[in-house]
Design an enzyme around this catalytic site. Structure first.
Site, PDB file in Angstrom:
ATOM      1  N   SER A 129     -14.622  56.914  23.203  1.00  0.00           N
ATOM      2  CA  SER A 129     -15.695  57.823  22.760  1.00  0.00           C
ATOM      3  C   SER A 129     -15.160  59.032  22.000  1.00  0.00           C
ATOM      4  CB  SER A 129     -16.492  58.326  23.971  1.00  0.00           C
ATOM      5  OG  SER A 129     -17.039  57.251  24.671  1.00  0.00           O
ATOM      6  N   GLU A 243     -15.171  45.844  32.298  1.00  0.00           N
ATOM      7  CA  GLU A 243     -15.580  47.094  32.949  1.00  0.00           C
ATOM      8  C   GLU A 243     -17.040  46.981  33.426  1.00  0.00           C
ATOM      9  OE1 GLU A 243     -14.973  50.490  30.391  1.00  0.00           O
ATOM     10  OE2 GLU A 243     -16.064  51.807  31.756  1.00  0.00           O
TER      11      GLU A 243
HETATM   12  C1  LIG Z   1     -18.564  61.285  33.154  1.00  0.00           C
HETATM   13  C2  LIG Z   1     -18.306  60.395  31.965  1.00  0.00           C
HETATM   14  C3  LIG Z   1     -17.096  59.699  31.878  1.00  0.00           C
HETATM   15  C4  LIG Z   1     -16.834  58.905  30.758  1.00  0.00           C
HETATM   16  N1  LIG Z   1     -15.595  58.299  30.619  1.00  0.00           N
HETATM   17  C5  LIG Z   1     -15.262  57.715  29.445  1.00  0.00           C
HETATM   18  C6  LIG Z   1     -13.924  57.257  29.191  1.00  0.00           C
HETATM   19  O1  LIG Z   1     -13.058  57.321  30.062  1.00  0.00           O
HETATM   20  N2  LIG Z   1     -13.623  56.770  27.972  1.00  0.00           N
HETATM   21  C7  LIG Z   1     -14.552  56.676  26.967  1.00  0.00           C
HETATM   22  O2  LIG Z   1     -14.203  56.212  25.884  1.00  0.00           O
HETATM   23  N3  LIG Z   1     -15.826  57.087  27.179  1.00  0.00           N
HETATM   24  C8  LIG Z   1     -16.200  57.597  28.378  1.00  0.00           C
HETATM   25  N4  LIG Z   1     -17.491  58.048  28.588  1.00  0.00           N
HETATM   26  C9  LIG Z   1     -18.416  58.019  27.478  1.00  0.00           C
HETATM   27  C10 LIG Z   1     -19.558  57.059  27.630  1.00  0.00           C
HETATM   28  O3  LIG Z   1     -19.121  55.729  27.424  1.00  0.00           O
HETATM   29  C11 LIG Z   1     -20.594  57.516  26.592  1.00  0.00           C
HETATM   30  O4  LIG Z   1     -21.153  58.706  27.107  1.00  0.00           O
HETATM   31  C12 LIG Z   1     -21.631  56.502  26.322  1.00  0.00           C
HETATM   32  O5  LIG Z   1     -21.107  55.417  25.620  1.00  0.00           O
HETATM   33  C13 LIG Z   1     -22.806  57.108  25.515  1.00  0.00           C
HETATM   34  O6  LIG Z   1     -22.364  57.766  24.388  1.00  0.00           O
HETATM   35  P1  LIG Z   1     -22.831  59.267  24.070  1.00  0.00           P
HETATM   36  O7  LIG Z   1     -22.502  60.124  25.240  1.00  0.00           O
HETATM   37  O8  LIG Z   1     -22.281  59.627  22.735  1.00  0.00           O
HETATM   38  O9  LIG Z   1     -24.408  59.192  23.991  1.00  0.00           O
HETATM   39  P2  LIG Z   1     -25.276  58.736  22.754  1.00  0.00           P
HETATM   40  O10 LIG Z   1     -24.746  57.493  22.171  1.00  0.00           O
HETATM   41  O11 LIG Z   1     -25.474  59.905  21.865  1.00  0.00           O
HETATM   42  O12 LIG Z   1     -26.627  58.403  23.486  1.00  0.00           O
HETATM   43  C14 LIG Z   1     -27.505  59.425  24.000  1.00  0.00           C
HETATM   44  C15 LIG Z   1     -28.735  58.739  24.600  1.00  0.00           C
HETATM   45  O13 LIG Z   1     -29.431  58.034  23.540  1.00  0.00           O
HETATM   46  C16 LIG Z   1     -29.556  56.660  23.888  1.00  0.00           C
HETATM   47  N5  LIG Z   1     -29.371  55.822  22.701  1.00  0.00           N
HETATM   48  C17 LIG Z   1     -28.396  55.938  21.749  1.00  0.00           C
HETATM   49  N6  LIG Z   1     -28.542  54.973  20.827  1.00  0.00           N
HETATM   50  C18 LIG Z   1     -29.605  54.213  21.208  1.00  0.00           C
HETATM   51  C19 LIG Z   1     -30.241  53.052  20.659  1.00  0.00           C
HETATM   52  N7  LIG Z   1     -29.796  52.462  19.554  1.00  0.00           N
HETATM   53  N8  LIG Z   1     -31.293  52.543  21.326  1.00  0.00           N
HETATM   54  C20 LIG Z   1     -31.773  53.130  22.465  1.00  0.00           C
HETATM   55  N9  LIG Z   1     -31.207  54.239  23.028  1.00  0.00           N
HETATM   56  C21 LIG Z   1     -30.145  54.773  22.400  1.00  0.00           C
HETATM   57  C22 LIG Z   1     -28.441  56.381  24.891  1.00  0.00           C
HETATM   58  O14 LIG Z   1     -28.757  55.292  25.703  1.00  0.00           O
HETATM   59  C23 LIG Z   1     -28.377  57.683  25.649  1.00  0.00           C
HETATM   60  O15 LIG Z   1     -29.350  57.719  26.661  1.00  0.00           O
HETATM   61  C24 LIG Z   1     -17.803  58.781  29.738  1.00  0.00           C
HETATM   62  C25 LIG Z   1     -19.039  59.473  29.856  1.00  0.00           C
HETATM   63  C26 LIG Z   1     -19.291  60.271  30.948  1.00  0.00           C
HETATM   64  C27 LIG Z   1     -20.613  61.014  31.008  1.00  0.00           C
END
Ligand SMILES: Cc1cc2nc3c(=O)[nH]c(=O)nc-3n(C[C@H](O)[C@H](O)[C@H](O)COP(=O)(O)OP(=O)(O)OC[C@H]3O[C@@H](n4cnc5c(N)ncnc54)[C@H](O)[C@@H]3O)c2cc1C
Length: 393
Positions: A129, A243
């Protein structure tokens, strides 16, 4: 069709149960409660050494890499027993990243890296991410440019959960900016102690420390490339599927629900034993039923993997259902315990060691981790129900 374990699987389960009964002490469980859920303390490390000595690291791995060459069902039984016993977790390095390296890495890479991973000398953090790449992971911008025998890496990762405890990043980088987004990504193993890597903490509600990680002209040997150049998207998805499978296991919350029920049976509020209250009984019975269904979902997926089938929809459904159920057990569990449910572990009145209250705070992570549930549902809609891509005409 048989919905039961074979004799061999029951014997395996009982062997693990015996080991866990003898080795998971209340002190280990308390150490786990007192620490960040993904960081192992000294007691957990000593326990995992014993697991290693039993030869149980990498149950499904090939024997030549220190595994047992066993089935996915047996691996899943192992995971479920560990979770039920509240034992220290076997980390993502071993459950999803090392198997991916074993599937796609070169022979030299496997010979050099896998024994060190088994020994715990190398632990990986998941570097996918970025600030502008979450659900739309292919949008990632961290770049790795080839310079002689090295990659030069620049960029930023976020939500990097094990960046402060791991030795290396399993880093998704853009290696070709001139092709469609999914096709120009590679996975590179990057030592976190190399010059130019900076790790800064992000502290979250569920006591999980995660991190932002910055890369400033970090030079890494080209031999740290996993598999082939520009095929990282496929490898990232491979690791993500494993995962998601892991997140679909609900054995820990099944045990927690039983502990909640014990509390309800032994606690009287306003002259009534909580377990006699109709609403309370309805809610816990509903949860219990859903957890039973979810358990068999995951085993069905494991059995399909053993039959060399790819259970994509089962894995995705298991991930969505399992993570939603974790949140639901946290939510309903704290509600049915009344005001006791809000107490944290150090209160002398706290029920179930505060594990339900803690689950309430940590559960949202499972809905996000490994890809959000909205995205998982969207893939199910496309692949299983043949609905058009979102936004397509
Ligand atoms: C505590 C924590 C630990 C994590 N650990 C890791 C890690 O170790 N390594 C790593 O790489 N990542 C990690 N992540 C990241 C996690 O995988 C991402 O938060 C996740 O993939 C969502 O990405 P984003 O936060 O950018 O949200 P966004 O992609 O911006 O999404 C925000 C919201 O919009 C919704 N959304 C987005 N696009 C769509 C769509 N096309 N259709 C419908 N709904 C949509 C999502 O479902 C979400 O509810 C972690 C996250 C957290 C909170």
């Amino acid at each position: 069709m048989r919905f039961e374990f074979t004799e061999d699987q029951i014997a395996w389960r009982d062997k693990i149960r015996d080991f866990l009964r003898q080795n998971v002490t209340p002190a280990i469980q308390q150490e786990k409660r007192n620490s960040d859920p993904i960081t192992n303390g000294p007691l957990a490390k000593a326990f995992l050494e014993k697991v290693k000595k039993k030869g149980w690291i990498g149950i499904g791995w090939p024997k030549e890499y220190g595994g047992m060459g066993e089935t996915m069902v047996k691996q899943f039984i192992f995971l479920e027993e560990f979770r039920t016993a509240k034992a220290p977790a076997i980390g993502m390095t071993l459950t999803s990243l090392a198997p991916t390296i074993m599937s796609v890495g070169s022979d030299e890479m496997k010979k050099e890296w896998i024994p060190k991973i088994v020994d715990g000398e190398i632990e990986l953090a998941l570097g996918y991410s970025e600030p502008d790449a979450g659900s739309d992971l292919a949008n990632l911008k961290t770049e790795a440019v080839i310079d002689g025998d090295e990659f030069v890496i620049n960029g930023q990762k976020t939500w990097n959960s094990e960046g402060h405890v791991a030795t290396h990043e399993f880093l998704a980088c853009r290696t070709d900016p001139d092709v469609p987004k999914h096709k120009g990504i590679s996975i590179i193993l990057v030592p976190i102690d190399y010059p130019g890597v900076k790790v800064l903490p992000i502290h979250t509600w569920g006591d999980v420390r995660t991190n932002e990680v910055f890369f400033d002209n970090v030079r890494v040997p080209r031999s740290n490339l996993v598999g082939n150049l520009n095929e990282g998207w496929t490898y990232a998805m491979m690791a993500l599927n494993l995962e998601r499978f892991d997140i679909g296991s609900i054995a820990d919350v099944r045990r927690l629900l039983i502990e909640v029920v014990d509390f309800l049976k032994s606690t009287t509020v306003d002259g009534e034993v909580l377990s006699k209250n109709t609403i309370v009984r309805q809610r816990v019975a509903e949860l219990y039923s859903e957890l039973e269904i979810c358990k068999w979902f995951a085993y069905a997926a494991a059995a399909m993997i053993d039959e060399k089938k790819f259970p994509m929809k089962e894995m995705l459904m298991g991930k969505v259902m399992g993570s939603e159920l974790k949140a639901k057990v946290g939510d309903i569990g704290t509600q049915v315990m009344g005001l006791y449910g809000q107490l944290r572990q150090h209160s002398k009145w706290v029920p179930v060691n505060g594990d339900v209250e803690r689950l309430f705070r940590v559960a949202p992570l499972f809905r996000f981790g490994g890809g959000t549930n909205e995205i998982m549902r969207d893939i199910i809609a496309q692949k299983s129900l043949k609905l058009p891509r979102e936004g397509a005409r």
